[in-house]
Write an enzyme that holds these catalytic residues in place. Structure first.
Site, PDB file in Angstrom:
ATOM      1  CE  LYS A   1      -2.006  -0.500   3.859  1.00 32.48           C
ATOM      2  NZ  LYS A   1      -1.361  -1.788   4.353  1.00 32.48           N
TER       3      LYS A   1
ATOM      4  NE  ARG B   1      -3.614  -1.171  10.584  1.00 28.90           N
ATOM      5  CZ  ARG B   1      -2.438  -0.629  10.210  1.00 28.90           C
ATOM      6  NH1 ARG B   1      -2.365   0.617   9.396  1.00 28.90           N
ATOM      7  NH2 ARG B   1      -1.215  -1.101  10.408  1.00 28.90           N
TER       8      ARG B   1
ATOM      9  NE  ARG C   1       7.635  -2.859   5.608  1.00 31.35           N
ATOM     10  CZ  ARG C   1       6.399  -2.631   5.467  1.00 31.35           C
ATOM     11  NH1 ARG C   1       5.753  -2.442   4.698  1.00 31.35           N
ATOM     12  NH2 ARG C   1       5.844  -2.718   6.766  1.00 31.35           N
TER      13      ARG C   1
ATOM     14  NE  ARG D   1       7.251  -0.235   9.783  1.00 28.68           N
ATOM     15  CZ  ARG D   1       5.996  -0.299   9.338  1.00 28.68           C
ATOM     16  NH1 ARG D   1       5.879   0.448   8.135  1.00 28.68           N
ATOM     17  NH2 ARG D   1       5.023  -0.830   9.795  1.00 28.68           N
TER      18      ARG D   1
ATOM     19  NE  ARG E   1       2.900  -4.534  11.432  1.00 28.41           N
ATOM     20  CZ  ARG E   1       3.685  -4.187  10.457  1.00 28.41           C
ATOM     21  NH1 ARG E   1       4.814  -4.960  10.439  1.00 28.41           N
ATOM     22  NH2 ARG E   1       3.478  -3.554   9.372  1.00 28.41           N
TER      23      ARG E   1
HETATM   24  P1  AMP Z   1       1.701   0.630   9.356  1.00 28.66           P
HETATM   25  O1  AMP Z   1       2.766   1.243   9.038  1.00 28.66           O
HETATM   26  O2  AMP Z   1       0.329   1.150   8.816  1.00 28.66           O
HETATM   27  O3  AMP Z   1       1.727  -0.957   9.158  1.00 28.66           O
HETATM   28  O4  AMP Z   1       1.261   1.063  10.974  1.00 28.66           O
HETATM   29  C1  AMP Z   1       2.332   0.213  11.910  1.00 28.66           C
HETATM   30  C2  AMP Z   1       1.730   0.115  13.214  1.00 28.66           C
HETATM   31  O5  AMP Z   1       0.811   1.367  13.701  1.00 28.66           O
HETATM   32  C3  AMP Z   1       0.478  -0.673  13.489  1.00 28.66           C
HETATM   33  O6  AMP Z   1       0.868  -1.978  13.571  1.00 28.66           O
HETATM   34  C4  AMP Z   1      -0.333  -0.103  14.401  1.00 28.66           C
HETATM   35  O7  AMP Z   1       0.281  -0.460  15.616  1.00 28.66           O
HETATM   36  C5  AMP Z   1      -0.202   1.253  14.206  1.00 28.66           C
HETATM   37  N1  AMP Z   1      -1.317   1.911  13.535  1.00 28.66           N
HETATM   38  C6  AMP Z   1      -1.022   2.454  12.092  1.00 28.66           C
HETATM   39  N2  AMP Z   1      -2.403   3.013  11.500  1.00 28.66           N
HETATM   40  C7  AMP Z   1      -3.274   2.603  12.751  1.00 28.66           C
HETATM   41  C8  AMP Z   1      -4.634   2.812  12.798  1.00 28.66           C
HETATM   42  N3  AMP Z   1      -5.413   3.316  11.684  1.00 28.66           N
HETATM   43  N4  AMP Z   1      -5.324   2.545  13.891  1.00 28.66           N
HETATM   44  C9  AMP Z   1      -4.515   1.957  14.959  1.00 28.66           C
HETATM   45  N5  AMP Z   1      -3.322   1.594  14.744  1.00 28.66           N
HETATM   46  C10 AMP Z   1      -2.507   2.090  13.940  1.00 28.66           C
END
Ligand code: AMP
Length: 215
Positions: A13, A88, A127, A160, A171
């Protein structure tokens, strides 16, 4: 265009969002990036968020919703935006709908990027991201010329914290339980578009722009 990007962690994404920004100049609103910036800055919000992120759990809705509302109110969002990693769960999707209804600016499309579950693990554990410019690599599929160094700017590459194996498993579980139901949510609203997220980045981008009706 006001677009939501849906897809499992590792579906690509963020990569597709970055290409849409480059080509169409829309701002990308990534809640993951906003949260990581708060963690790096050591703000109280960042400290609270980090404990959830490191475990692979969702950060509380109230934290994320406040952040998104503030971001959507900024001037550059008037011409449209790409939401990446938000919503989410159903509560966030409903809250977003309410926010946008009050602005009379409903979503244009929700685009789901589909990748077989088996591929996601390799994509996530491999990654790497450049500390300096944000360029993404994958040690299995798109390795930099020199290990640990960005091809574009010679910045240092890092993994990360939440791309470690145990966190990734969590996740993906969270995605299946909480985020995947949003595909049905947006299908019911008649704005769902789906593309396959396998193939080269450019091939996927072509499908993305076609699905969104962009030239
Ligand atoms: P991402 O980079 O989008 O994979 O996000 C990394 C982490 O940030 C996720 O595993 C969640 O812990 C947190 N996170 C990101 N976006 C959200 C969201 N919309 N709601 C809740 N937690 C989020």
């Amino acid at each position: 265009m006001r677009i939501v990007l849906l897809g499992a962690p590792g579906a690509g994404k963020g990569t597709q969002a970055k290409k849409l920004i480059e080509k169409y100049g829309l701002p990308q609103i990534s809640t993951g990036d906003l949260l990581r910036a708060a963690v790096a800055a050591g703000t109280p919000l960042g400290k609270e968020a980090k404990s959830y992120m490191d475990k692979g759990e969702l950060v509380p809705d109230s934290v994320v919703l406040g952040m998104v509302e503030e971001r959507l109110g900024q001037d550059d969002c008037k011409k449209g935006y790409i939401l990446d990693g938000f919503p989410r769960n159903t509560l966030q999707a409903e809250a977003l709908d309410k926010m946008l209804a009050s602005l009379n600016m409903p979503l244009t499309a929700a685009l789901s990027v589909d990748v077989p579950f088996e591929d996601l693990m390799k994509r996530l554990t491999g990654r790497r991201t450049c500390k300096a410019c944000g360029q993404m690599y994958n040690i299995y599929f798109k390795a930099p010329a020199k290990e640990g160094v960005c091809d574009k700017c010679s910045g240092e590459l890092f993994q990360r914290d939440d791309d470690k194996e145990a966190t990734i498993k969590k996740r993906l579980e969270v995605y299946t339980a909480q985020t995947e139901p949003l595909i049905g949510y947006y299908r019911n609203k008649g704005i769902l578009k789906t593309v396959s997220g396998t193939g080269s980045i450019d091939e996927i981008f072509k499908k993305v722009t076609e699905a969104l009706g962009l030239k």
